[in-house]
Scaffold this active site. Structure first.
Site, PDB file in Angstrom:
ATOM      1  N   GLU A  96      45.524  26.248  44.706  1.00 31.91           N
ATOM      2  CA  GLU A  96      45.376  27.544  44.281  1.00 31.91           C
ATOM      3  C   GLU A  96      44.185  28.401  44.449  1.00 31.91           C
ATOM      4  OE1 GLU A  96      46.454  30.427  43.568  1.00 31.91           O
ATOM      5  OE2 GLU A  96      48.026  30.234  41.865  1.00 31.91           O
ATOM      6  N   ASP A  97      44.091  29.434  44.880  1.00 29.96           N
ATOM      7  CA  ASP A  97      42.772  29.969  44.768  1.00 29.96           C
ATOM      8  C   ASP A  97      42.084  30.146  43.509  1.00 29.96           C
ATOM      9  OD1 ASP A  97      44.651  31.877  43.765  1.00 29.96           O
ATOM     10  OD2 ASP A  97      44.121  33.442  45.102  1.00 29.96           O
ATOM     11  N   ASP A 100      43.814  31.826  36.411  1.00 29.45           N
ATOM     12  CA  ASP A 100      43.276  33.076  35.450  1.00 29.45           C
ATOM     13  C   ASP A 100      44.030  32.920  34.263  1.00 29.45           C
ATOM     14  OD1 ASP A 100      42.096  35.535  34.535  1.00 29.45           O
ATOM     15  OD2 ASP A 100      43.686  36.744  35.463  1.00 29.45           O
ATOM     16  N   PHE A 150      36.302  39.869  38.038  1.00 26.44           N
ATOM     17  CA  PHE A 150      37.224  39.849  39.378  1.00 26.44           C
ATOM     18  C   PHE A 150      36.314  39.573  40.391  1.00 26.44           C
ATOM     19  CE2 PHE A 150      40.099  41.582  42.133  1.00 26.44           C
ATOM     20  CZ  PHE A 150      41.315  40.931  41.801  1.00 26.44           C
ATOM     21  N   ARG A 163      39.632  39.196  51.806  1.00 26.95           N
ATOM     22  CA  ARG A 163      40.093  37.860  51.918  1.00 26.95           C
ATOM     23  C   ARG A 163      39.232  36.840  52.798  1.00 26.95           C
ATOM     24  NH1 ARG A 163      45.031  37.226  49.124  1.00 26.95           N
ATOM     25  NH2 ARG A 163      46.398  38.832  49.327  1.00 26.95           N
TER      26      ARG A 163
HETATM   27  P1  IMP Z   1      47.276  33.741  36.708  1.00 23.72           P
HETATM   28  O1  IMP Z   1      48.778  33.847  36.805  1.00 23.72           O
HETATM   29  O2  IMP Z   1      46.950  34.825  35.663  1.00 23.72           O
HETATM   30  O3  IMP Z   1      46.593  32.549  36.468  1.00 23.72           O
HETATM   31  O4  IMP Z   1      46.997  34.516  37.998  1.00 23.72           O
HETATM   32  C1  IMP Z   1      46.690  33.717  39.140  1.00 23.72           C
HETATM   33  C2  IMP Z   1      46.686  34.678  40.364  1.00 23.72           C
HETATM   34  O5  IMP Z   1      46.135  36.076  40.135  1.00 23.72           O
HETATM   35  C3  IMP Z   1      45.853  33.878  41.361  1.00 23.72           C
HETATM   36  O6  IMP Z   1      46.509  33.213  42.218  1.00 23.72           O
HETATM   37  C4  IMP Z   1      45.233  35.308  41.944  1.00 23.72           C
HETATM   38  O7  IMP Z   1      45.904  35.424  43.238  1.00 23.72           O
HETATM   39  C5  IMP Z   1      45.189  36.427  40.989  1.00 23.72           C
HETATM   40  N1  IMP Z   1      44.019  36.517  40.592  1.00 23.72           N
HETATM   41  C6  IMP Z   1      43.367  36.050  39.455  1.00 23.72           C
HETATM   42  N2  IMP Z   1      42.136  36.461  39.191  1.00 23.72           N
HETATM   43  C7  IMP Z   1      41.583  36.976  40.322  1.00 23.72           C
HETATM   44  C8  IMP Z   1      40.388  37.527  40.729  1.00 23.72           C
HETATM   45  O8  IMP Z   1      39.281  37.424  39.993  1.00 23.72           O
HETATM   46  N3  IMP Z   1      40.474  37.974  41.905  1.00 23.72           N
HETATM   47  C9  IMP Z   1      41.540  37.897  42.889  1.00 23.72           C
HETATM   48  N4  IMP Z   1      42.853  37.476  42.575  1.00 23.72           N
HETATM   49  C10 IMP Z   1      42.677  37.080  41.159  1.00 23.72           C
HETATM   50 MG    MG Z   2      46.994  32.983  43.975  1.00 27.30          MG
END
Ligand code: IMP
Ligand code: MG
Length: 178
Positions: A96-97, A100, A150, A163
């Site tokens: 994963e990137d 959050d 962010f 990206r």
């Molecule tokens: P989660 O389900 O809230 O953990 O969100 C995860 C996804 O939200 C990540 O895989 C990202 O694609 C996107 N995301 C969360 N935080 C950021 C950020 O700071 N920048 C860009 N994308 C984010």
């Molecule tokens: Mg993602």
């Protein structure tokens, strides 16, 4: 609103960290074959760099799960592209990137378990632990813990842009004064 990008983690630091993670993963999975699953689109740069640093036999698959629009999590998970291959009996490493809220990952890990992967581990380039909503996610490998901001670059986007930045940057929004 216009935005500027401030470097948070430099290109050199990211590359060094990925090298270390690759070495660690290679040691931990010694004698096995890894099935890497990239969460598109954000995970793609990280997965490619990481895969080059792992000296074990490995296979790859890709899936796309969306939960974000702009900078706010919608809380709604949408499976946009499923895997091409079954994961049954495979040692899966999800790449994963960023984590959050953790909603995307908890959904995905459950799905892979239901499909009878023999093991599922998680490798994320970035983690924002302060933002976690789903608490029971085990992060096996993490590039960097970062504060609640962010970020973009190295696969991460803001409305599909940035990206391709080779570093991780924080997006700063500026009011446009006329
Ligand atoms: P989660 O389900 O809230 O953990 O969100 C995860 C996804 O939200 C990540 O895989 C990202 O694609 C996107 N995301 C969360 N935080 C950021 C950020 O700071 N920048 C860009 N994308 C984010
Ligand atoms: Mg993602």
């Amino acid at each position: 609103m216009a935005e500027t990008i401030k470097v948070l983690v430099s290109e050199e630091e990211v590359n060094e960290r990925i090298k270390t993670l690759g070495k660690q993963i290679s040691e931990n999975y010694a004698g096995k074959q890894i099935h890497m699953i990239c969460v598109l689109k954000g995970g793609v740069f990280f997965m490619c760099e990481l895969a080059k640093r792992i000296n074990l036999p490995l296979t790859m698959d890709f899936m796309s799960v969306a939960s974000y629009e702009g900078t706010a999590s919608t809380g709604h998970i949408n499976l946009k592209k499923d895997l091409d291959e079954p994961v049954e009996g495979l040692d899966v490493l999800v790449v994963e990137d960023i984590i959050d809220s953790g909603r995307t990952l908890s959904h995905l890990i459950k799905l892979l378990g239901d499909r009878k992967a023999s093991s599922v581990k998680l490798c994320t380039l970035l983690d924002k632990p302060e933002r976690r909503v789903v608490k029971d996610i085990k992060v096996d490998y993490c590039g960097f813990n970062i504060p609640d901001a962010f970020v973009v670059g190295y696969g991460l986007d803001y409305n599909q842009r940035y990206r391709n930045l080779p570093y991780i940057g924080v997006v700063e929004f500026e009011e446009e004064n006329s």
